[in-house]
Design an enzyme around this catalytic site. Structure first.
Site, PDB file in Angstrom:
ATOM      1  N   THR A   1      86.344 -37.991  69.588  1.00 48.48           N
ATOM      2  CA  THR A   1      87.579 -38.387  68.914  1.00 48.48           C
ATOM      3  C   THR A   1      87.956 -37.359  67.851  1.00 48.48           C
ATOM      4  OG1 THR A   1      86.421 -39.619  67.180  1.00 48.48           O
ATOM      5  CG2 THR A   1      86.979 -40.836  69.196  1.00 48.48           C
TER       6      THR A   1
ATOM      7  N   TYR B   1      79.920 -45.014  54.784  1.00 51.02           N
ATOM      8  CA  TYR B   1      80.341 -45.407  56.140  1.00 51.02           C
ATOM      9  C   TYR B   1      79.345 -46.384  56.746  1.00 51.02           C
ATOM     10  CZ  TYR B   1      81.522 -45.018  61.093  1.00 51.02           C
ATOM     11  OH  TYR B   1      81.866 -45.306  62.396  1.00 51.02           O
TER      12      TYR B   1
ATOM     13  N   LYS C   1      80.126 -50.315  57.907  1.00 49.96           N
ATOM     14  CA  LYS C   1      80.019 -50.823  59.277  1.00 49.96           C
ATOM     15  C   LYS C   1      79.000 -51.962  59.369  1.00 49.96           C
ATOM     16  CE  LYS C   1      83.246 -48.376  61.073  1.00 49.96           C
ATOM     17  NZ  LYS C   1      84.477 -49.028  61.577  1.00 49.96           N
TER      18      LYS C   1
ATOM     19  N   ASP D   1      99.286 -49.733  56.284  1.00 55.50           N
ATOM     20  CA  ASP D   1      98.207 -49.627  55.310  1.00 55.50           C
ATOM     21  C   ASP D   1      97.390 -50.901  55.409  1.00 55.50           C
ATOM     22  OD1 ASP D   1      96.487 -49.513  53.168  1.00 55.50           O
ATOM     23  OD2 ASP D   1      98.041 -49.192  51.658  1.00 55.50           O
TER      24      ASP D   1
END
Length: 203
Positions: free
Chosen positions: A143, A108, A112, A6
């Site tokens: 992915t 997101y 980033k 984690d």
């Protein structure tokens, strides 16, 4: 040595770094890669209260994993590398550190962007201690995470044709090669950089 943990748990991250640094008498930690990440395709700016609550939960999770997790790895790795005067830390950002995603992914994208600045700020702070900090910024990669975001073959094909000059998705091994180079003696004078591996997406 890959470690599953984690990354939001500071004690767990420190324990993992210590384990990697002392796994044998002949080895010590010379490179650390912060590669854990999550992404949710969620519109964060909405007028619906229920959607707003869900978006806030996504923001909290995304920042915890992508930003806090990267920070904790930087902190723990630096603690063992800096006293020796050497080491390489590599973060994983995204092309979203430079431009917003084409679908709503505000949390997101923000995370980033933060990873990019963490990388650059850590490079300045740790450079005098002989520790290099760089990042890789992948574009659209083939992915499981990309598939989990709901991108089907037709949508991916359209994206490739319209946005990626090399005409294909990237592979995980191609990102790994950038990480390997950044961690190698060949990159000994490179720090504070984000190497974009996106098939020309940002060109």
């Amino acid at each position: 040595m890959a470690v599953e943990l984690d990354v939001t748990d500071a004690a767990a991250v420190r324990a993992a770094v210590t384990a990697a640094d002392t796994c044998s008498a002949a080895r010590r930690l010379t490179t650390a890669v912060a590669c854990a990440g999550v992404a949710r395709r969620t519109a964060a700016l909405t007028l619906d209260a229920r959607d707003a609550d869900a978006a806030l939960a996504d923001l909290d999770l995304t920042l915890a994993v992508n930003v806090r997790g990267t920070f904790l790895l930087l902190q723990a790795a630096a603690a063992v590398m800096a006293p020796r005067g050497e080491g390489s830390i590599v973060t994983v950002a995204s092309t979203s550190a430079f431009t917003a995603s084409s679908t709503p992914m505000l949390a997101y994208d923000a995370s980033k962007g933060a990873v990019k600045m963490l990388t650059q700020a850590a490079a300045r702070e740790l450079g005098p201690h002989g520790v290099r900090v760089n990042g890789v910024a992948p574009g659209t990669m083939d992915t499981p995470l990309m598939r989990a975001l709901g991108a089907d073959d037709a949508a991916l094909s359209r994206m490739v044709q319209s946005r990626i000059p090399l005409g294909r998705l990237g592979g995980v091994s191609e990102v790994a090669e950038v990480v390997a180079w950044l961690s190698s003696p060949q990159a000994s004078y490179v720090t504070g950089q984000l190497v974009v591996a996106d098939g020309g997406w940002l060109a």
